[in-house]
Design a protein around this motif. Structure first.
Motif, PDB file in Angstrom:
ATOM      1  N   SER A  43       0.917  -1.127  -0.038  1.00  0.00           N
ATOM      2  CA  SER A  43       0.124   0.021  -0.173  1.00  0.00           C
ATOM      3  C   SER A  43       0.802   1.289  -0.139  1.00  0.00           C
ATOM      4  CB  SER A  43      -0.994   0.058   1.226  1.00  0.00           C
ATOM      5  OG  SER A  43      -0.271   0.181   2.288  1.00  0.00           O
ATOM      6  N   ILE A  44       0.329   2.416  -0.347  1.00  0.00           N
ATOM      7  CA  ILE A  44       0.845   3.659  -0.587  1.00  0.00           C
ATOM      8  C   ILE A  44      -0.084   4.773  -0.081  1.00  0.00           C
ATOM      9  CG2 ILE A  44       0.512   3.931  -3.081  1.00  0.00           C
ATOM     10  CD1 ILE A  44       3.194   5.521  -3.270  1.00  0.00           C
ATOM     11  N   GLY A  45       0.393   5.586   0.808  1.00  0.00           N
ATOM     12  CA  GLY A  45      -0.473   6.806   1.371  1.00  0.00           C
ATOM     13  C   GLY A  45      -0.143   8.118   0.667  1.00  0.00           C
ATOM     14  N   LEU A  46      -1.210   8.752  -0.010  1.00  0.00           N
ATOM     15  CA  LEU A  46      -0.877   9.991  -0.897  1.00  0.00           C
ATOM     16  C   LEU A  46      -1.724  11.190  -0.063  1.00  0.00           C
ATOM     17  CD1 LEU A  46      -1.206   8.985  -4.597  1.00  0.00           C
ATOM     18  CD2 LEU A  46       0.875   8.998  -3.263  1.00  0.00           C
ATOM     19  N   VAL A  47      -0.856  12.185   0.204  1.00  0.00           N
ATOM     20  CA  VAL A  47      -1.665  13.332   0.699  1.00  0.00           C
ATOM     21  C   VAL A  47      -1.173  14.690  -0.128  1.00  0.00           C
ATOM     22  CG1 VAL A  47      -1.736  12.576   2.984  1.00  0.00           C
ATOM     23  CG2 VAL A  47       0.097  13.846   2.372  1.00  0.00           C
ATOM     24  N   GLY A  48      -2.039  15.816   0.188  1.00  0.00           N
ATOM     25  CA  GLY A  48      -1.851  16.953  -0.469  1.00  0.00           C
ATOM     26  C   GLY A  48      -3.082  17.943  -0.392  1.00  0.00           C
ATOM     27  N   THR A  49      -3.070  18.809  -1.359  1.00  0.00           N
ATOM     28  CA  THR A  49      -4.151  19.873  -1.422  1.00  0.00           C
ATOM     29  C   THR A  49      -5.018  19.558  -2.605  1.00  0.00           C
ATOM     30  OG1 THR A  49      -2.830  21.677  -0.565  1.00  0.00           O
ATOM     31  CG2 THR A  49      -4.539  22.261  -1.538  1.00  0.00           C
ATOM     32  N   SER A  50      -6.336  19.557  -2.220  1.00  0.00           N
ATOM     33  CA  SER A  50      -7.369  19.511  -3.197  1.00  0.00           C
ATOM     34  C   SER A  50      -8.243  20.994  -3.523  1.00  0.00           C
ATOM     35  CB  SER A  50      -8.245  18.140  -2.927  1.00  0.00           C
ATOM     36  OG  SER A  50      -8.951  18.513  -1.739  1.00  0.00           O
ATOM     37  N   SER A 180     -10.367  10.526   2.009  1.00  0.00           N
ATOM     38  CA  SER A 180     -11.323  11.645   2.241  1.00  0.00           C
ATOM     39  C   SER A 180     -10.817  12.655   1.637  1.00  0.00           C
ATOM     40  CB  SER A 180     -11.525  11.825   3.850  1.00  0.00           C
ATOM     41  OG  SER A 180     -10.510  12.210   4.458  1.00  0.00           O
ATOM     42  N   LEU A 181     -11.758  13.584   1.214  1.00  0.00           N
ATOM     43  CA  LEU A 181     -11.541  14.877   0.748  1.00  0.00           C
ATOM     44  C   LEU A 181     -12.555  16.031   1.344  1.00  0.00           C
ATOM     45  CD1 LEU A 181     -11.597  12.961  -1.885  1.00  0.00           C
ATOM     46  CD2 LEU A 181     -10.445  14.800  -2.913  1.00  0.00           C
ATOM     47  N   SER A 182     -12.035  17.172   1.835  1.00  0.00           N
ATOM     48  CA  SER A 182     -13.055  18.127   2.373  1.00  0.00           C
ATOM     49  C   SER A 182     -12.402  19.651   2.128  1.00  0.00           C
ATOM     50  CB  SER A 182     -12.887  17.862   3.978  1.00  0.00           C
ATOM     51  OG  SER A 182     -11.728  17.977   4.756  1.00  0.00           O
ATOM     52  N   GLY A 183     -13.256  20.499   2.332  1.00  0.00           N
ATOM     53  CA  GLY A 183     -13.051  21.913   2.171  1.00  0.00           C
ATOM     54  C   GLY A 183     -13.240  22.188   0.771  1.00  0.00           C
ATOM     55  N   THR A 184     -13.099  23.561   0.340  1.00  0.00           N
ATOM     56  CA  THR A 184     -13.166  24.250  -1.249  1.00  0.00           C
ATOM     57  C   THR A 184     -11.582  24.221  -1.378  1.00  0.00           C
ATOM     58  OG1 THR A 184     -13.340  26.347  -0.300  1.00  0.00           O
ATOM     59  CG2 THR A 184     -15.412  25.327  -0.755  1.00  0.00           C
ATOM     60  N   SER A 185     -10.659  24.437  -0.454  1.00  0.00           N
ATOM     61  CA  SER A 185      -9.272  24.372  -0.713  1.00  0.00           C
ATOM     62  C   SER A 185      -8.753  23.750   0.432  1.00  0.00           C
ATOM     63  CB  SER A 185      -8.897  25.761  -1.143  1.00  0.00           C
ATOM     64  OG  SER A 185      -7.363  25.560  -1.431  1.00  0.00           O
ATOM     65  N   SER A 186      -8.622  22.179   0.675  1.00  0.00           N
ATOM     66  CA  SER A 186      -8.262  21.750   1.873  1.00  0.00           C
ATOM     67  C   SER A 186      -7.296  20.256   1.397  1.00  0.00           C
ATOM     68  CB  SER A 186      -9.296  21.593   2.783  1.00  0.00           C
ATOM     69  OG  SER A 186      -8.818  21.013   3.934  1.00  0.00           O
ATOM     70  N   GLY A 187      -7.246  19.894   2.472  1.00  0.00           N
ATOM     71  CA  GLY A 187      -6.421  18.560   2.266  1.00  0.00           C
ATOM     72  C   GLY A 187      -7.352  17.332   1.765  1.00  0.00           C
ATOM     73  N   TYR A 188      -6.467  16.384   1.250  1.00  0.00           N
ATOM     74  CA  TYR A 188      -6.933  14.919   0.746  1.00  0.00           C
ATOM     75  C   TYR A 188      -6.152  14.242   1.459  1.00  0.00           C
ATOM     76  CZ  TYR A 188      -3.500  14.728  -2.806  1.00  0.00           C
ATOM     77  OH  TYR A 188      -2.356  14.633  -3.602  1.00  0.00           O
ATOM     78  N   GLU A 189      -6.477  12.925   1.589  1.00  0.00           N
ATOM     79  CA  GLU A 189      -5.702  11.655   1.953  1.00  0.00           C
ATOM     80  C   GLU A 189      -6.271  10.625   1.295  1.00  0.00           C
ATOM     81  OE1 GLU A 189      -6.176  11.298   6.077  1.00  0.00           O
ATOM     82  OE2 GLU A 189      -5.260  13.281   6.810  1.00  0.00           O
ATOM     83  N   LEU A 190      -5.504   9.923   0.695  1.00  0.00           N
ATOM     84  CA  LEU A 190      -5.630   8.912  -0.153  1.00  0.00           C
ATOM     85  C   LEU A 190      -4.818   7.628   0.114  1.00  0.00           C
ATOM     86  CD1 LEU A 190      -6.356  10.279  -3.636  1.00  0.00           C
ATOM     87  CD2 LEU A 190      -7.906   9.905  -2.205  1.00  0.00           C
ATOM     88  N   THR A 191      -5.457   6.397   0.413  1.00  0.00           N
ATOM     89  CA  THR A 191      -4.687   5.158   0.433  1.00  0.00           C
ATOM     90  C   THR A 191      -4.792   4.293  -0.702  1.00  0.00           C
ATOM     91  OG1 THR A 191      -4.345   5.512   2.988  1.00  0.00           O
ATOM     92  CG2 THR A 191      -3.791   3.119   1.964  1.00  0.00           C
ATOM     93  N   LEU A 192      -3.855   3.824  -1.304  1.00  0.00           N
ATOM     94  CA  LEU A 192      -4.009   2.908  -2.488  1.00  0.00           C
ATOM     95  C   LEU A 192      -3.441   1.556  -1.997  1.00  0.00           C
ATOM     96  CD1 LEU A 192      -3.440   5.753  -3.890  1.00  0.00           C
ATOM     97  CD2 LEU A 192      -3.327   4.527  -5.844  1.00  0.00           C
ATOM     98  N   THR A 193      -4.240   0.583  -2.075  1.00  0.00           N
ATOM     99  CA  THR A 193      -4.052  -0.828  -1.721  1.00  0.00           C
ATOM    100  C   THR A 193      -3.775  -1.642  -2.891  1.00  0.00           C
ATOM    101  OG1 THR A 193      -4.769  -0.618   0.600  1.00  0.00           O
ATOM    102  CG2 THR A 193      -4.302  -2.983  -0.181  1.00  0.00           C
ATOM    103  N   ALA A 194      -2.668  -2.385  -3.180  1.00  0.00           N
ATOM    104  CA  ALA A 194      -2.405  -3.009  -4.349  1.00  0.00           C
ATOM    105  C   ALA A 194      -2.559  -4.573  -4.123  1.00  0.00           C
ATOM    106  CB  ALA A 194      -1.043  -2.761  -4.908  1.00  0.00           C
ATOM    107  N   LYS A 195      -3.192  -5.472  -4.866  1.00  0.00           N
ATOM    108  CA  LYS A 195      -3.150  -6.809  -4.948  1.00  0.00           C
ATOM    109  C   LYS A 195      -2.660  -7.453  -6.170  1.00  0.00           C
ATOM    110  CE  LYS A 195      -6.103 -10.846  -4.107  1.00  0.00           C
ATOM    111  NZ  LYS A 195      -7.622 -11.179  -3.848  1.00  0.00           N
TER     112      LYS A 195
END
Length: 228
Positions: A43-50, A180-195
Motif C-alpha cells: 500500500s501507499i498513502g498520498l496526501v496533499g491539497t485538493s 477523504s476530501l474536504s473543504g473548497t481548498s483543503s487537504g486530501y488523504e488517499l490510501t492505495l492498496t495493491a493486490k
C-alpha cells in the motif's frame, strides 16, 4: 503405400511448423524482456491539497483538482522497492470531473460518477525488479458520495474505488482507494492498496512449444509404425 508416405511427410511438416511457432514466440519474449515478470502488492498513502469548486447544493457537474502530492510514511510492500523512491516527486494526480447520479432524499448528500481515467495517477518512470518503465494507476468508473454542509463546506467520501496498476505495458495489480476530501481548498488523504495479479512469463510460452513438439514426435512415430 507411396501415397500414404507422401501424406505422412506433409502432415509431419505442417505439425512441425505449428509446434515451432510457440517456441519462436518464447524466444522473442525471453530476449525482449526479463526472465521474471514484475508483480506489485502493498500500500501507499498520498496526501496533499485538493481544490473543490465552492457553492451550495450539489450541482449536476463538478470537479476535484489535486494540486500537489506527497507520500506518507505508511507505505509498505513492493512500493518500498521502487527506484527512484516514491516520495511524491514526479507523481501527478489528474483532475476528476464528476457527474451527478442522484440526490439522496431528505439529506444533503448526492452520489457522483467518476468515469474511467487512464491514467488517474501517474507515478512517472520507475525501476522495479530490474525493469524500468512507467507506473500508472487507471481508475475504474466509480461512485463518490458528496456532502454539502450548511456553512458551504464540501466533503467527499472515498470508499472502495477500484482500478489497476500498470507497469511496463502490463497490469501487475488491482487497486483499491480509500480516503477523504474536504473543504473548497483543503487537504486530501488517499490510501492505495495493491493486490498482485498473475502475469504470464516467457517460460509459459516455452512450455507450450515443448508440449507441441512432443506431440509431433509421438504422432510421427505412430504413423511410421503404420506405414511399415
Amino acid at each position: 503405400m507411396k501415397m500414404i508416405g507422401f501424406k505422412s511427410t506433409l502432415l509431419n511438416a505442417t505439425l512441425a511448423i505449428t509446434a515451432a511457432l510457440p517456441l519462436a514466440a518464447a524466444g522473442m519474449f525471453t530476449s525482449a524482456g526479463s526472465a521474471q515478470a514484475a508483480t506489485l502488492s502493498g500500500s501507499i498513502g498520498l496526501v496533499g491539497t485538493s481544490v473543490i469548486p465552492s457553492g451550495l447544493g450539489n450541482p449536476a457537474n463538478t470537479s476535484i483538482q489535486f494540486t500537489d502530492v506527497k507520500v506518507t510514511n505508511n507505505t509498505s510492500g513492493d512500493f518500498l522497492d521502487f527506484s527512484p523512491t516514491l516520495s511524491g516527486t514526479g507523481i501527478t494526480i489528474n483532475t476528476l470531473n464528476l457527474t451527478k447520479i442522484t440526490d439522496i432524499p431528505t439529506t444533503t448528500l448526492a452520489t457522483y460518477s467518476t468515469g474511467n481515467y487512464t491514467p488517474f495517477i501517474d507515478f512517472g518512470s520507475r525501476s522495479l525488479d530490474g525493469t524500468t518503465a512507467f507506473l500508472t494507476f487507471d481508475l475504474d468508473n466509480s461512485v463518490l458520495t458528496r456532502n454539502t454542509f450548511s456553512d458551504g463546506g464540501i466533503g467527499y467520501g472515498v470508499n472502495e474505488i477500484t482500478g489497476k496498476f500498470n507497469f511496463n505495458g502490463q497490469t501487475i495489480a488491482t487497486g483499491l482507494i480509500s480516503g477523504s476530501l474536504s473543504g473548497t481548498s483543503s487537504g486530501y488523504e488517499l490510501t492505495l492498496t495493491a493486490k498482485a495479479v498473475s502475469v504470464p512469463e516467457p517460460t509459459t510460452m516455452l512450455g507450450l512449444g515443448l508440449v507441441g513438439a512432443g506431440m509431433v514426435m509421438s504422432m510421427s512415430r505412430r504413423r511410421k509404425s503404420f506405414v511399415q
